[in-house]
Design a protein around this motif. Structure first.
Motif, PDB file in Angstrom:
ATOM      1  N   GLN A  72       0.716  -1.224  -0.066  1.00  0.00           N
ATOM      2  CA  GLN A  72       0.027  -0.093  -0.085  1.00  0.00           C
ATOM      3  C   GLN A  72       0.833   1.103   0.063  1.00  0.00           C
ATOM      4  OE1 GLN A  72      -2.558  -0.632   3.331  1.00  0.00           O
ATOM      5  NE2 GLN A  72      -4.146  -1.553   2.425  1.00  0.00           N
ATOM      6  N   ASN A  74       3.815   1.510  -1.135  1.00  0.00           N
ATOM      7  CA  ASN A  74       4.540   1.544  -2.499  1.00  0.00           C
ATOM      8  C   ASN A  74       3.661   2.117  -3.273  1.00  0.00           C
ATOM      9  OD1 ASN A  74       6.862   1.152  -4.174  1.00  0.00           O
ATOM     10  ND2 ASN A  74       5.691  -0.526  -5.179  1.00  0.00           N
ATOM     11  N   HIS A  75       2.527   1.744  -3.210  1.00  0.00           N
ATOM     12  CA  HIS A  75       1.279   2.103  -4.222  1.00  0.00           C
ATOM     13  C   HIS A  75       1.064   3.825  -4.139  1.00  0.00           C
ATOM     14  CE1 HIS A  75      -2.502   2.743  -6.637  1.00  0.00           C
ATOM     15  NE2 HIS A  75      -2.854   3.130  -5.539  1.00  0.00           N
ATOM     16  N   TYR A  76       0.903   4.072  -2.920  1.00  0.00           N
ATOM     17  CA  TYR A  76       0.923   5.453  -2.427  1.00  0.00           C
ATOM     18  C   TYR A  76       1.934   6.421  -3.055  1.00  0.00           C
ATOM     19  CZ  TYR A  76      -3.160   4.242   0.475  1.00  0.00           C
ATOM     20  OH  TYR A  76      -4.121   3.525   0.899  1.00  0.00           O
ATOM     21  N   LEU A  78       4.368   5.753  -5.498  1.00  0.00           N
ATOM     22  CA  LEU A  78       4.416   5.947  -7.043  1.00  0.00           C
ATOM     23  C   LEU A  78       3.111   6.513  -7.544  1.00  0.00           C
ATOM     24  CD1 LEU A  78       5.192   2.036  -7.844  1.00  0.00           C
ATOM     25  CD2 LEU A  78       6.734   4.216  -7.931  1.00  0.00           C
ATOM     26  N   ASP A  79       1.926   6.538  -6.937  1.00  0.00           N
ATOM     27  CA  ASP A  79       0.780   7.219  -7.272  1.00  0.00           C
ATOM     28  C   ASP A  79       0.938   8.679  -7.164  1.00  0.00           C
ATOM     29  OD1 ASP A  79      -1.876   7.360  -8.433  1.00  0.00           O
ATOM     30  OD2 ASP A  79      -2.495   8.014  -6.401  1.00  0.00           O
ATOM     31  N   SER A  80       1.635   9.114  -6.112  1.00  0.00           N
ATOM     32  CA  SER A  80       2.029  10.708  -6.007  1.00  0.00           C
ATOM     33  C   SER A  80       3.137  10.902  -6.671  1.00  0.00           C
ATOM     34  CB  SER A  80       2.704  10.780  -4.506  1.00  0.00           C
ATOM     35  OG  SER A  80       1.445  10.570  -3.583  1.00  0.00           O
ATOM     36  N   TYR A  81       4.165  10.163  -7.166  1.00  0.00           N
ATOM     37  CA  TYR A  81       5.345  10.562  -7.987  1.00  0.00           C
ATOM     38  C   TYR A  81       4.409  10.822  -9.233  1.00  0.00           C
ATOM     39  CZ  TYR A  81       9.302   9.976 -10.749  1.00  0.00           C
ATOM     40  OH  TYR A  81      10.356  10.162 -11.739  1.00  0.00           O
ATOM     41  N   HIS A  82       3.961   9.923  -9.919  1.00  0.00           N
ATOM     42  CA  HIS A  82       3.255   9.902 -11.230  1.00  0.00           C
ATOM     43  C   HIS A  82       2.484  11.486 -11.445  1.00  0.00           C
ATOM     44  CE1 HIS A  82       4.969   6.293 -12.656  1.00  0.00           C
ATOM     45  NE2 HIS A  82       4.454   5.339 -11.717  1.00  0.00           N
ATOM     46  N   HIS A  83       1.569  11.644 -10.161  1.00  0.00           N
ATOM     47  CA  HIS A  83       0.599  12.631 -10.281  1.00  0.00           C
ATOM     48  C   HIS A  83       1.564  13.867 -10.461  1.00  0.00           C
ATOM     49  CE1 HIS A  83      -2.791  10.407 -10.463  1.00  0.00           C
ATOM     50  NE2 HIS A  83      -3.171  10.597  -9.144  1.00  0.00           N
ATOM     51  N   GLU A  86       2.806  14.801 -14.090  1.00  0.00           N
ATOM     52  CA  GLU A  86       1.947  14.740 -15.132  1.00  0.00           C
ATOM     53  C   GLU A  86       1.856  15.997 -15.730  1.00  0.00           C
ATOM     54  OE1 GLU A  86      -1.804  12.770 -13.822  1.00  0.00           O
ATOM     55  OE2 GLU A  86      -0.862  10.815 -14.276  1.00  0.00           O
TER      56      GLU A  86
END
Length: 86
Positions: A72, A74-76, A78-83, A86
């Motif tokens: 979880q 790791n998901h947060y 990576l999600d923050s990094y990608h956002h 963008e």
């Protein structure tokens, strides 16, 4: 729960997020009557207590393991990094 024991807890706060009512334990109103009814159910039906204990242990291992928390987090991250990019 990790010790294969069903939980009897108040129907508020953290237990609401961790205990599955009538599956891994009982969520009760904070009254002696509600708690004693839940205790009586477990004491009078050993099969129910054992089944709920197994479900509690399974629930804990599937929901609150170190791996689950790591996945979880790791998901947060990576999600923050990608956002951010963008």
């Amino acid at each position: 729960m990790a010790a294969q024991k069903p939980v009897i807890a108040c129907n508020s706060g953290g237990p609401v997020e961790t205990v599955e009512h009538e599956v891994t334990g009982f969520l009760c109103d904070p009254t002696p009557s509600d708690f004693s009814k839940a205790m009586f159910k477990l004491l009078s039906d050993n099969e129910l207590a054992v089944r709920m204990g197994r479900e509690a242990c399974h629930h804990v291992s599937q929901t609150f393991s170190t791996k689950k928390f790591g996945d979880q987090l790791n998901h947060y991250v990576l999600d923050s990094y990608h956002h951010r990019f963008e």
